[in-house]
Design an enzyme around this catalytic site. Structure first.
Site, PDB file in Angstrom:
ATOM      1  N   LYS A   1       0.831  -1.218   0.000  1.00 25.94           N
ATOM      2  CA  LYS A   1       0.000   0.000   0.000  1.00 25.94           C
ATOM      3  C   LYS A   1       0.859   1.259   0.000  1.00 25.94           C
ATOM      4  CE  LYS A   1      -2.049  -1.102   3.875  1.00 25.94           C
ATOM      5  NZ  LYS A   1      -1.373  -2.380   4.146  1.00 25.94           N
TER       6      LYS A   1
ATOM      7  N   ARG B   1      -9.706   0.554   8.353  1.00 24.30           N
ATOM      8  CA  ARG B   1      -9.306  -0.816   8.652  1.00 24.30           C
ATOM      9  C   ARG B   1     -10.374  -1.567   9.439  1.00 24.30           C
ATOM     10  NH1 ARG B   1      -3.202   0.165   8.223  1.00 24.30           N
ATOM     11  NH2 ARG B   1      -2.310  -1.875   8.541  1.00 24.30           N
TER      12      ARG B   1
ATOM     13  N   ARG C   1      11.402  -5.570   5.203  1.00 27.60           N
ATOM     14  CA  ARG C   1      11.131  -4.150   4.899  1.00 27.60           C
ATOM     15  C   ARG C   1      12.057  -3.199   5.667  1.00 27.60           C
ATOM     16  NH1 ARG C   1       5.105  -2.108   5.296  1.00 27.60           N
ATOM     17  NH2 ARG C   1       5.117  -3.256   7.259  1.00 27.60           N
TER      18      ARG C   1
ATOM     19  N   ARG D   1      11.054  -0.836  11.089  1.00 26.05           N
ATOM     20  CA  ARG D   1       9.975  -0.638  12.051  1.00 26.05           C
ATOM     21  C   ARG D   1      10.032  -1.668  13.163  1.00 26.05           C
ATOM     22  NH1 ARG D   1       4.737  -0.083   8.344  1.00 26.05           N
ATOM     23  NH2 ARG D   1       3.904  -1.261  10.100  1.00 26.05           N
TER      24      ARG D   1
ATOM     25  N   ARG E   1      -0.812  -9.369  13.329  1.00 26.94           N
ATOM     26  CA  ARG E   1      -1.270  -8.362  12.368  1.00 26.94           C
ATOM     27  C   ARG E   1      -2.114  -8.987  11.264  1.00 26.94           C
ATOM     28  NH1 ARG E   1       4.248  -5.491  11.144  1.00 26.94           N
ATOM     29  NH2 ARG E   1       3.057  -4.244   9.676  1.00 26.94           N
TER      30      ARG E   1
HETATM   31  P1  ADP Z   1       2.183  -1.857   3.167  1.00 24.18           P
HETATM   32  O1  ADP Z   1       2.177  -0.349   3.168  1.00 24.18           O
HETATM   33  O2  ADP Z   1       0.959  -2.431   2.517  1.00 24.18           O
HETATM   34  O3  ADP Z   1       2.414  -2.442   4.536  1.00 24.18           O
HETATM   35  P2  ADP Z   1       4.772  -1.636   1.766  1.00 24.18           P
HETATM   36  O4  ADP Z   1       4.476  -0.762   0.599  1.00 24.18           O
HETATM   37  O5  ADP Z   1       5.484  -1.033   2.906  1.00 24.18           O
HETATM   38  O6  ADP Z   1       3.393  -2.338   2.260  1.00 24.18           O
HETATM   39  O7  ADP Z   1       5.549  -2.918   1.232  1.00 24.18           O
HETATM   40  C1  ADP Z   1       5.992  -3.933   2.118  1.00 24.18           C
HETATM   41  C2  ADP Z   1       7.393  -4.383   1.706  1.00 24.18           C
HETATM   42  O8  ADP Z   1       7.312  -5.135   0.491  1.00 24.18           O
HETATM   43  C3  ADP Z   1       8.382  -3.260   1.445  1.00 24.18           C
HETATM   44  O9  ADP Z   1       9.647  -3.694   1.872  1.00 24.18           O
HETATM   45  C4  ADP Z   1       8.329  -3.069  -0.078  1.00 24.18           C
HETATM   46  O10 ADP Z   1       9.586  -2.620  -0.590  1.00 24.18           O
HETATM   47  C5  ADP Z   1       8.025  -4.479  -0.572  1.00 24.18           C
HETATM   48  N1  ADP Z   1       7.113  -4.524  -1.719  1.00 24.18           N
HETATM   49  C6  ADP Z   1       6.080  -3.694  -2.001  1.00 24.18           C
HETATM   50  N2  ADP Z   1       5.430  -4.069  -3.132  1.00 24.18           N
HETATM   51  C7  ADP Z   1       6.071  -5.184  -3.574  1.00 24.18           C
HETATM   52  C8  ADP Z   1       5.883  -6.050  -4.706  1.00 24.18           C
HETATM   53  N3  ADP Z   1       4.890  -5.851  -5.581  1.00 24.18           N
HETATM   54  N4  ADP Z   1       6.725  -7.095  -4.842  1.00 24.18           N
HETATM   55  C9  ADP Z   1       7.726  -7.305  -3.947  1.00 24.18           C
HETATM   56  N5  ADP Z   1       7.960  -6.527  -2.859  1.00 24.18           N
HETATM   57  C10 ADP Z   1       7.144  -5.478  -2.680  1.00 24.18           C
HETATM   58  P1  ADP Z   2       1.029  -2.125   7.601  1.00 27.54           P
HETATM   59  O1  ADP Z   2       0.130  -1.888   6.442  1.00 27.54           O
HETATM   60  O2  ADP Z   2       2.299  -2.775   7.246  1.00 27.54           O
HETATM   61  O3  ADP Z   2       0.324  -2.804   8.736  1.00 27.54           O
HETATM   62  P2  ADP Z   2       0.794   0.613   8.627  1.00 27.54           P
HETATM   63  O4  ADP Z   2       1.896   1.586   8.735  1.00 27.54           O
HETATM   64  O5  ADP Z   2      -0.360   0.929   7.744  1.00 27.54           O
HETATM   65  O6  ADP Z   2       1.501  -0.731   8.198  1.00 27.54           O
HETATM   66  O7  ADP Z   2       0.213   0.313  10.076  1.00 27.54           O
HETATM   67  C1  ADP Z   2       1.044   0.023  11.165  1.00 27.54           C
HETATM   68  C2  ADP Z   2       0.218  -0.135  12.433  1.00 27.54           C
HETATM   69  O8  ADP Z   2      -0.438   1.107  12.724  1.00 27.54           O
HETATM   70  C3  ADP Z   2      -0.911  -1.159  12.396  1.00 27.54           C
HETATM   71  O9  ADP Z   2      -0.475  -2.460  12.729  1.00 27.54           O
HETATM   72  C4  ADP Z   2      -1.863  -0.603  13.452  1.00 27.54           C
HETATM   73  O10 ADP Z   2      -1.406  -0.880  14.756  1.00 27.54           O
HETATM   74  C5  ADP Z   2      -1.738   0.895  13.249  1.00 27.54           C
HETATM   75  N1  ADP Z   2      -2.728   1.422  12.272  1.00 27.54           N
HETATM   76  C6  ADP Z   2      -2.476   2.008  11.070  1.00 27.54           C
HETATM   77  N2  ADP Z   2      -3.612   2.386  10.471  1.00 27.54           N
HETATM   78  C7  ADP Z   2      -4.618   2.031  11.309  1.00 27.54           C
HETATM   79  C8  ADP Z   2      -6.037   2.127  11.252  1.00 27.54           C
HETATM   80  N3  ADP Z   2      -6.666   2.676  10.203  1.00 27.54           N
HETATM   81  N4  ADP Z   2      -6.736   1.641  12.306  1.00 27.54           N
HETATM   82  C9  ADP Z   2      -6.143   1.096  13.375  1.00 27.54           C
HETATM   83  N5  ADP Z   2      -4.815   0.962  13.487  1.00 27.54           N
HETATM   84  C10 ADP Z   2      -4.052   1.421  12.468  1.00 27.54           C
END
Ligand code: ADP
Ligand code: ADP
Ligand code: ZN
Length: 219
Positions: free
Chosen positions: A13, A88, A127, A161, A172
């Site tokens: 995302k 979420r 990541r 992180r 998660r």
């Molecule tokens: P999210 O915001 O949904 O948690 P991220 O954009 O931070 O996800 O991506 C999670 C990890 O996977 C990061 O280390 C990113 O560089 C990697 N990543 C993102 N998209 C892809 C993809 N299409 N294929 C492989 N790795 C990816």
């Molecule tokens: P990822 O997509 O990898 O889980 P985010 O940075 O979006 O990473 O979220 C990290 C953490 O922040 C989540 O595990 C949760 O604890 C909190 N969080 C983020 N967005 C929300 C939301 N909309 N509602 C509740 N918790 C959230």
């Protein structure tokens, strides 16, 4: 346009929101980033948020909805925005609908990023991001072109992180399946859910997203 990126943790995302934000001139609102800023600020609220985040749990609806409501008032959002990581829960989705209704706005599209749990675990544990410009990298899938130097800003400091550990991944993913997945039928029923294959490579996913978005009628 108001765009929602919906997908499990690690789906990509943040990576795609950044690209779409630049490509389509939409402001990126990431609740995860905002919550991490609250933690950094060291407030009592930040401390509560940190405990929930580190345990791999969702932060309470009340806190997150409050943050988003404030952000949507900012003039940065006037030209359209991308919600990355919000909503979420169903309660968040309903609160968002109410906020948008007040402004006579509506959601243009909800992109569902489909990635399986095994791949998510790999993405999360590998990541890291640039400490300077926050762009995301991955040990295996998206390393910087030159080792230890950020492609975007030339920065040499990187961060991981605290919640990106194998232990929190399980909690998660459970939170995603139980609390966030019910949003899929919610938006599907409204006819605005657009699935993309998030298992594909980063550039390919961007291409798919642009393709489905180009087909969305805007008004
Ligand atoms: P999210 O915001 O949904 O948690 P991220 O954009 O931070 O996800 O991506 C999670 C990890 O996977 C990061 O280390 C990113 O560089 C990697 N990543 C993102 N998209 C892809 C993809 N299409 N294929 C492989 N790795 C990816
Ligand atoms: P990822 O997509 O990898 O889980 P985010 O940075 O979006 O990473 O979220 C990290 C953490 O922040 C989540 O595990 C949760 O604890 C909190 N969080 C983020 N967005 C929300 C939301 N909309 N509602 C509740 N918790 C959230
Ligand atoms: Zn950088």
């Amino acid at each position: 346009m108001i765009l929602i990126l919906l997908g499990p943790p690690g789906a990509g995302k943040g990576t795609q929101a950044r690209r779409l934000s630049e490509g389509r001139n939409l402001f990126q609102l990431s609740t995860g980033d905002m919550l991490r800023q609250a933690i950094k600020a060291g407030t009592p609220l930040g401390e509560k948020v940190r405990r929930q985040m580190d345990a791999g749990q969702l932060v309470s609806d009340e806190i997150v909805i409050g943050i988003i409501a404030d952000c949507m008032e900012s003039k940065d959002c006037l030209g359209g925005f991308i919600l990355d990581g919000f909503p979420r829960t169903l309660a968040q989705a309903e609160a968002l609908d109410r906020m948008l209704e007040e402004k006579s706005c509506r959601i243009g599209a909800v992109i569902e990023m489909q990635v399986n749990d095994e791949e998510l675990a790999k993405r999360i544990t590998g990541r890291f991001s640039c400490a300077e410009c926050n762009i995301g990298y991955h040990d295996q899938f998206r390393p910087p072109k030159q080792e230890s130097v950020c492609d975007e800003c030339g920065g040499t400091e990187f961060v991981r992180r605290e919640d990106d550990t194998e232990e929190t991944v399980v909690a998660r993913l459970k939170a995603y399946h139980e609390q966030t997945e019910p949003l899929l039928p919610y938006y599907r029923a409204q006819g605005i859910l657009l699935p993309v294959d998030g298992m594909a490579g980063i550039d390919d996913v961007t291409r798919q997203m642009n393709e489905v978005l180009d087909a969305v009628k805007t008004d």
